[in-house]
Scaffold this motif. Sequence first.
Motif, PDB file in Angstrom:
ATOM      1  N   PRO A 114       0.820  -1.220   0.000  1.00 19.10           N
ATOM      2  CA  PRO A 114       0.000   0.000   0.000  1.00 19.10           C
ATOM      3  C   PRO A 114       0.850   1.266   0.000  1.00 19.10           C
ATOM      4  N   GLY A 115       0.576   2.143  -0.945  1.00 17.32           N
ATOM      5  CA  GLY A 115       1.249   3.433  -0.979  1.00 17.32           C
ATOM      6  C   GLY A 115       2.644   3.433  -1.560  1.00 17.32           C
ATOM      7  N   ALA A 116       3.157   2.279  -1.968  1.00 18.23           N
ATOM      8  CA  ALA A 116       4.528   2.220  -2.489  1.00 18.23           C
ATOM      9  C   ALA A 116       4.575   2.689  -3.940  1.00 18.23           C
ATOM     10  N   HIS A 117       5.688   3.302  -4.297  1.00 18.30           N
ATOM     11  CA  HIS A 117       5.955   3.748  -5.669  1.00 18.30           C
ATOM     12  C   HIS A 117       6.806   2.673  -6.343  1.00 18.30           C
ATOM     13  N   TYR A 118       6.328   2.127  -7.455  1.00 14.61           N
ATOM     14  CA  TYR A 118       7.020   1.023  -8.122  1.00 14.61           C
ATOM     15  C   TYR A 118       7.795   1.513  -9.344  1.00 14.61           C
ATOM     16  N   VAL A 119       9.025   1.022  -9.469  1.00 18.21           N
ATOM     17  CA  VAL A 119       9.860   1.310 -10.636  1.00 18.21           C
ATOM     18  C   VAL A 119      10.417  -0.019 -11.137  1.00 18.21           C
ATOM     19  N   ASN A 120       9.745  -0.653 -12.096  1.00 15.77           N
ATOM     20  CA  ASN A 120       8.343  -0.500 -12.473  1.00 15.77           C
ATOM     21  C   ASN A 120       7.507  -1.504 -11.696  1.00 15.77           C
ATOM     22  N   HIS A 121       6.190  -1.325 -11.739  1.00 16.76           N
ATOM     23  CA  HIS A 121       5.355  -2.368 -11.162  1.00 16.76           C
ATOM     24  C   HIS A 121       5.572  -3.656 -11.940  1.00 16.76           C
ATOM     25  N   PRO A 122       5.689  -4.804 -11.241  1.00 16.52           N
ATOM     26  CA  PRO A 122       6.000  -6.050 -11.953  1.00 16.52           C
ATOM     27  C   PRO A 122       4.958  -6.436 -12.989  1.00 16.52           C
ATOM     28  N   TRP A 123       3.701  -6.101 -12.753  1.00 15.02           N
ATOM     29  CA  TRP A 123       2.679  -6.432 -13.742  1.00 15.02           C
ATOM     30  C   TRP A 123       2.762  -5.519 -14.942  1.00 15.02           C
ATOM     31  N   ALA A 124       3.176  -4.278 -14.748  1.00 18.64           N
ATOM     32  CA  ALA A 124       3.407  -3.386 -15.887  1.00 18.64           C
ATOM     33  C   ALA A 124       4.590  -3.887 -16.704  1.00 18.64           C
ATOM     34  N   ASN A 125       5.639  -4.344 -16.017  1.00 16.63           N
ATOM     35  CA  ASN A 125       6.784  -4.928 -16.724  1.00 16.63           C
ATOM     36  C   ASN A 125       6.344  -6.093 -17.601  1.00 16.63           C
ATOM     37  N   ARG A 126       5.570  -7.003 -17.016  1.00 11.80           N
ATOM     38  CA  ARG A 126       5.170  -8.196 -17.768  1.00 11.80           C
ATOM     39  C   ARG A 126       4.320  -7.828 -18.980  1.00 11.80           C
ATOM     40  N   ALA A 127       3.378  -6.906 -18.810  1.00 11.83           N
ATOM     41  CA  ALA A 127       2.538  -6.505 -19.938  1.00 11.83           C
ATOM     42  C   ALA A 127       3.375  -5.877 -21.045  1.00 11.83           C
ATOM     43  N   ALA A 128       4.407  -5.122 -20.646  1.00 10.15           N
ATOM     44  CA  ALA A 128       5.210  -4.373 -21.620  1.00 10.15           C
ATOM     45  C   ALA A 128       6.305  -5.213 -22.263  1.00 10.15           C
ATOM     46  N   GLU A 129       6.470  -6.452 -21.848  1.00  4.00           N
ATOM     47  CA  GLU A 129       7.522  -7.296 -22.408  1.00  4.00           C
ATOM     48  C   GLU A 129       7.121  -7.990 -23.707  1.00  4.00           C
ATOM     49  N   HIS A 130       5.835  -8.044 -24.001  1.00  5.66           N
ATOM     50  CA  HIS A 130       5.372  -8.743 -25.197  1.00  5.66           C
ATOM     51  C   HIS A 130       5.593  -7.868 -26.437  1.00  5.66           C
ATOM     52  N   LYS A 131       6.362  -8.357 -27.383  1.00  4.96           N
ATOM     53  CA  LYS A 131       6.689  -7.543 -28.559  1.00  4.96           C
ATOM     54  C   LYS A 131       5.465  -7.166 -29.400  1.00  4.96           C
TER      55      LYS A 131
END
Length: 321
Positions: A114-131
């Motif tokens: 809660p309240g943490a700032h992610y660099v990057n959020h792991p789920w954002a990383n996973r979504a952004a890894e697909h070419k």
Amino acid sequence: MDNRSGSVLVLTNPLDVTADAVLRVLAERRVPVVRLDPGADLHTGASLTAAYRSGNQRGTLRTASRELDLSEVRSVWVRRASPYEGPPELDGQDRRFAASQCLWGAGGILASLPGAHYVNHPWANRAAEHKPAQLAAAQRSGFLIPDTLITNNEHEAREFVASHTGGAVYKPLWNTPYSVNGKPHAVWVREVSGTELTTAIGACPHMFQAKVRKAFDVRVTAIGDCLFGIRIDSPDLDWRRRQDRMRCTPIDIPAPVARSISAYLGEFGLVYGALDFAVTSARDWYFLECNPNGQWAWQPAGTATAIAHTIADQLAKGSAS
């Protein structure tokens, strides 16, 4: 007990020298840091607990030397943690079961502070890894992209390669570990001809692109609104293949490209991204890909130092600003 209120939690393996560069900056600023490799440390004495009640969430990370209140974590830097493979003393399905429970349990806890700032959020990383997702987002963001075909159809692959008289290249969709005669083998981007294409394409999707007649490559390291551009001159189609032969120099980023980078990061909710471009002699910038967790310490010392300080800025500020 070392209850580090406002700590930065760094998720990475113990050999991550890139992370070390940022941790030195945070130490100089007296920002408290806790480093954890959850895929390994949770099998060697560390423990992770989370409790959820109506209107309340709390959690504790305990290691051999520290106890951290997870509700007080200001930022999480998701770097290069070891995979969740289960305790080494277990075999077969027991180890696979433990590994999956660690992934979904510990991974879920660490992604939901809660309240943490992610660099990057792991789920954002996973979504952004697909070419394929990268290319679709790049189109929406206004980038130029090379003509691209992803297919497991041999006929369509042959037609695509034949239709691009300036040449076509093959690139893997994921950096899957591969070995030849027991030795690690990298699958590089390479030029491909129609005569090489066989029914083996049917085994899985393959990615083909029109070859960009580039004058040079560019790596842009983006951290929030800060962009660091490096021109890469290399004799190779894929500059990563022989990095000892490439020459790196800082380069300014055209305003339209900078705007597209901002839009692209916003598409995936990324704070950090390492974007690769092929630039033609007419100064057209073609988007190739974006690694949401790409390495940067190999860049010229001045640029690498600036990147380290900028990442430290992001981690130190937390989510308040």
